[in-house]
Design a protein around this motif. Structure first.
Motif, PDB file in Angstrom:
ATOM      1  N   CYS A  25      -5.088  -0.552   1.153  1.00  0.00           N
ATOM      2  CA  CYS A  25      -5.559  -0.518   2.532  1.00  0.00           C
ATOM      3  C   CYS A  25      -4.348  -0.442   3.466  1.00  0.00           C
ATOM      4  O   CYS A  25      -3.378  -1.168   3.280  1.00  0.00           O
ATOM      5  N   PRO A  26      -4.397   0.407   4.478  1.00  0.00           N
ATOM      6  CA  PRO A  26      -3.238   0.554   5.365  1.00  0.00           C
ATOM      7  C   PRO A  26      -3.016  -0.622   6.319  1.00  0.00           C
ATOM      8  O   PRO A  26      -1.980  -0.727   6.944  1.00  0.00           O
ATOM      9  N   SER A  45       0.846  -1.190   0.000  1.00  0.00           N
ATOM     10  CA  SER A  45       0.000   0.000   0.000  1.00  0.00           C
ATOM     11  C   SER A  45       0.884   1.244   0.000  1.00  0.00           C
ATOM     12  O   SER A  45       2.011   1.221   0.486  1.00  0.00           O
ATOM     13  N   THR A  46       0.356   2.297  -0.583  1.00  0.00           N
ATOM     14  CA  THR A  46       1.048   3.580  -0.596  1.00  0.00           C
ATOM     15  C   THR A  46       0.192   4.584   0.169  1.00  0.00           C
ATOM     16  O   THR A  46      -0.871   4.243   0.675  1.00  0.00           O
ATOM     17  N   MET A  47       0.639   5.805   0.193  1.00  0.00           N
ATOM     18  CA  MET A  47      -0.120   6.842   0.884  1.00  0.00           C
ATOM     19  C   MET A  47      -1.469   7.077   0.211  1.00  0.00           C
ATOM     20  O   MET A  47      -2.428   7.473   0.843  1.00  0.00           O
TER      21      MET A  47
END
Length: 134
Positions: free
Chosen positions: A94-95, A88-90
């Motif tokens: 999904c975090p 995941s990225t910013m």
């Protein structure tokens, strides 16, 4: 005194000196006997009909509900994002991944087999017959 603010608010069912935890609040809002005696029993019946090899336990049902509550607090295109293996990225993805608490396959099996009533379908058309007991 009319209009006075309650200085000692409390929840019915909790002792006065007990600080409510999330679990205690959950158990007040969701009747545990109904979860165990109806939802768990009927869902396991459906799981056995669908050839699922492992029966659902009450702990796993509570974890399943908790995962739904957690996922509903976020906005994503698909619930599968919570089990994605992609980084995941910013701005994408999904975090958090839920694999630590339940596999996606098991989550989908429970979702497919979840039964909210032990009643039979009525002879008349009623879109909400499955959730009326809840």
């Amino acid at each position: 005194m009319s209009g006075a603010v309650n200085q000692n608010p409390s929840l019915k069912g909790l002792a006065q000196n007990v600080k409510p935890t999330f679990e205690k609040l959950f158990r007040l809002l969701f009747p545990f006997d109904f979860l165990k005696d109806v939802i768990l029993k009927q869902t396991n019946k459906k799981m056995m009909e669908d050839k699922e090899t492992v029966a659902l336990t009450i702990g796993e049902l509570l974890r399943y509900l908790g995962l739904w509550f957690y996922m509903s607090s976020m906005t994503f295109d698909s619930r599968r994002d919570f089990w994605s293996s992609e980084n995941s990225t910013m701005f994408e993805g999904c975090p958090v991944r839920l694999n630590e608490w339940m596999s996606r396959r098991r989550f989908e099996a429970i979702t497919r087999c979840l039964q909210l009533t032990d009643d039979n379908a009525p002879i008349y058309q009623d879109k909400f017959w499955e959730v009326r007991a809840v």
